[in-house]
Every structure is written in C-alpha cells, then in structure tokens.
Design an enzyme around this catalytic site. Structure first.
Site, PDB file in Angstrom:
ATOM      1  N   TYR A  83      -1.876   0.472  10.001  1.00 17.84           N
ATOM      2  CA  TYR A  83      -2.112  -0.280   8.769  1.00 17.84           C
ATOM      3  C   TYR A  83      -0.883  -0.198   7.865  1.00 17.84           C
ATOM      4  O   TYR A  83      -0.344  -1.221   7.422  1.00 17.84           O
ATOM      5  CB  TYR A  83      -3.362   0.264   8.060  1.00 17.84           C
ATOM      6  CG  TYR A  83      -3.491  -0.206   6.641  1.00 17.84           C
ATOM      7  CD1 TYR A  83      -3.583  -1.560   6.353  1.00 17.84           C
ATOM      8  CD2 TYR A  83      -3.496   0.709   5.582  1.00 17.84           C
ATOM      9  CE1 TYR A  83      -3.682  -2.002   5.046  1.00 17.84           C
ATOM     10  CE2 TYR A  83      -3.597   0.275   4.274  1.00 17.84           C
ATOM     11  CZ  TYR A  83      -3.683  -1.079   4.004  1.00 17.84           C
ATOM     12  OH  TYR A  83      -3.767  -1.515   2.713  1.00 17.84           O
ATOM     13  N   THR A 141       0.816  -1.221   0.000  1.00 16.84           N
ATOM     14  CA  THR A 141       0.000   0.000   0.000  1.00 16.84           C
ATOM     15  C   THR A 141       0.843   1.261   0.000  1.00 16.84           C
ATOM     16  O   THR A 141       1.958   1.279   0.553  1.00 16.84           O
ATOM     17  CB  THR A 141      -0.882   0.016   1.266  1.00 16.84           C
ATOM     18  OG1 THR A 141      -1.539   1.287   1.350  1.00 16.84           O
ATOM     19  CG2 THR A 141      -0.064  -0.145   2.541  1.00 16.84           C
TER      20      THR A 141
END
Ligand code: UDP
Length: 331
Positions: A144, A120
């Site tokens: 995250y 990501t």
C-alpha cells in the site's frame, strides 16, 4: 462574476473523498465525483453529481473531464488497507498505481494541470526518527505504502516534464466522522481500528482484534497520529487554493504531532460508548510499524492549516455518533 471552479473528486463516494466534497461545496467549488462504487457508497455523494467510472477506463475519464470542464482534480480513489495489500499486492499496483497513471494521462490529454493527491504516512515505513518530517528516507513496509510512493514519483516527473502543479498530502491516521452526520466511515468488512472497536461496542461483531502487545512502545501496542477527517478535508481545500495561487508543488504531512497507542484508543472508545468493549488480543499484523507520528509544521506553514477537530475525544464522539446512527438505520 466568474463561474466557480469545477473540481473532479475521484473516490468522491468514499470516506475522505465525501467529507472533502462537502468542504469544497461549502467553499464555493462545483464538485463532480468520479467513483466506480467498488468500495464507495452512492449515499455518500451529496454535494454534486456522481459520474460512475473506473480510473483504468481512460476514455471515460477524458469524457468526464471534458463534459464538466474540470479545472482541477482531487484524487482519493484507491485501495487503502495495509493488511489487504500484504495479501494481494497486485490489487494495489493495478488500482493505485496503474489507475493513477491513467488519470494523469487523461488529465494531460484534457489540459487539466492541477492535482491534490491522497498520499500516506505508510510510505515512510519504519522511520529512523519520530516525529516524521517529509524529508526522512522513504522505505514503505507494505505494498500500500509503496503504491502511494510510486504515484508521488510520477507526480514529481509530471511536474518536471509537463508543468503539472501537484500537492501530495500524506495523511497519518484518518479518523472521526462529519459532526452533522451527513457522511461518515463505512467499509465492508471494516478493518480500521476505531470503527472496528465501535462495531464491537454495538454488538455488530463479537470482538475487536487488537494486533500486537510486544511492540517497543510504553504499553506494547502501536502508536499512531489520529487526524480528524474534517481537518483533512479542510487541508485539501487549502491545498487546492495554494496551487491556484501559484504555490509550489510539494508533499505535506497531515497529522497532529501527537501519538496515541491502540490501548489508549480502546480506553477512549469505551469512555464514549459507556460500556466495556469486547476485544481479542492477537499477534502483530504484518506490515505495521510500531510508531508513526507526524511533524506537521510544513503543512501548517504552507497551508495556514491547523487541526481543530482532532482531539481524541472529538474523534471518538463523532465516530460514535455516526456508528450508532448507521446501526440504528440498518437495524
Ligand atoms: N488495529 C488493531 N485492531 C484492528 C485494526 C487495527 O489493533 O482491528 C491496530 C493496527 O495494528 C494499528 C492501529 O490499530 O496499529 C491502526 O490501524 P488502522 O488499520 O486503523 O490504520 P493504519 O495504521 O493501518 O492506517
């Protein structure tokens, strides 16, 4: 004729995993999905068998890798919500980091040496320069992003110590849905911008929150690089072929290079829905950087890949068709 390669898709019942399963099957691979269905959907597994299991259950993973004679793994299974990761970081370290470690151990034990990892842009944090190249310093602004960075580091060491071949694909904002309506995006509760706007348009929620209006951007809302999930799926198939052809292990940004503000996405959503969308302007969401836009040239050069489905209009149209179809069938 040689038998087709078998690919284990962890998270194959999820949003990006199921779209990629479709592309893999279309490209001639045998697809086996591995998913604990905690957030994925049985209906999304259509392009090969579903093996239910948890990443932390390493015995089960080893059994599935052996039973299907798996050649490579595409690893999507993970929690992927910035806001939730700020509230419950341990969930992210357990599921995303410990889960990936368990998978890597199982792969090593079973002699599976290729992995394409779902990474990501959140690992860049608030980048010093935009557009973002792969080499800018990594400073995640939320657990995250940190969890994905930790897995990338494991991949690098597994490559160095175990000759694992890997590609880490750093997605910017995955969006849109399969144009044929075979699969789509469905989270419960929904937290991502585009499906949340469309839920509000369909009256499935009273209003969509808009987080922050005082960012240092032209209209005060966050800017993101939205990439169609079908383009992401195509990049995964190409990344797998790249490894099969002996290509080097590396991390690649997957984005378009163009940024859109939350207000611009709202306007595009209202256009496709043909109605005003009820919104509620709120304060900033913790952990959100103001602007994330990819420099995707390394992926273009390495994979021979270019987004072809990622115009904002096509993203909104495919997402709208899917949302309306789901809404009608659940009505
Ligand atoms: N966002 C928003 N309202 C929502 C969900 C998201 O204003 O209901 C904003 C969010 O603050 C961010 C952008 O939309 O600036 C994209 O957020 P999303 O959760 O879709 O993806 P992320 O960037 O977290 O991967």
């Amino acid at each position: 004729m040689p038998s087709p390669s078998t690919v284990l898709v962890t998270g194959g019942a999820g949003y990006i995993g199921s779209h990629t399963a479709k592309e893999l099957a279309r490209a001639g691979y045998r697809v086996v999905s591995y998913d604990n269905l905690s957030r994925g959907h049985r209906w999304a597994v259509k392009w090969g068998p579903l093996e239910e299991g948890d990443l932390l259950d390493q015995d089960r993973l080893r059994q599935v890798l052996a039973a299907h004679n798996v050649d490579a793994v595409l690893h999507f299974a993970a929690f992927a919500e910035v806001g939730e990761s700020m509230r419950e970081p341990e969930l992210y370290f357990r599921n995303n980091v410990a889960g990936s470690l368990s998978l890597l151990e199982a792969m090593h034990h079973s002699g599976v040496r290729r992995i394409v990892f779902s990474s990501t842009c959140a690992l860049y944090g608030v980048p010093e320069t935009v557009p973002i190249t792969e080499d800018v310093p990594k400073a995640p602004a939320n657990p995250y992003g940190e969890s994905k960075l930790m897995v990338e580091k494991m991949l690098q060491w597994e490559g160095a110590c175990r000759a694992l071949q890997w590609t880490a694909l750093r997605y910017f904002n995955a969006a849109g849905c399969d144009a044929e309506g075979d699969t789509g995006e469905s989270h419960s509760p929904e937290s991502h911008l585009i499906p949340s706007l469309l839920e509000a348009a369909l009256g499935k929620r009273p209003a969509c929150p808009i987080f922050g209006s005082d960012y240092p951007t032209p209209d005060g809302t966050c800017i993101r690089d939205y990439i169609h999930v079908t383009d992401l799926a195509d990049a995964h198939v190409r990344a797998l072929r790249h490894l099969e052809n002996g290509g080097a292990s590396m991390a690649l940004n997957l984005g378009t290079g163009d940024g859109y503000s939350v207000n611009q996405i709202l306007a595009a959503a209202e256009k496709v829905a043909g109605r005003p969308i009820p919104i509620e302007r709120q304060g900033r969401r913790p952990g959100d950087p103001p602007k994330l836009v990819a420099a995707p040239q390394r992926a273009f050069a390495t994979l021979g890949w270019k987004p072809s489905h990622s115009s904002i209009d096509n993203i909104l149209e495919t997402a709208w068709r899917w949302a309306a179809q789901r809404s009608a069938s659940n009505a």
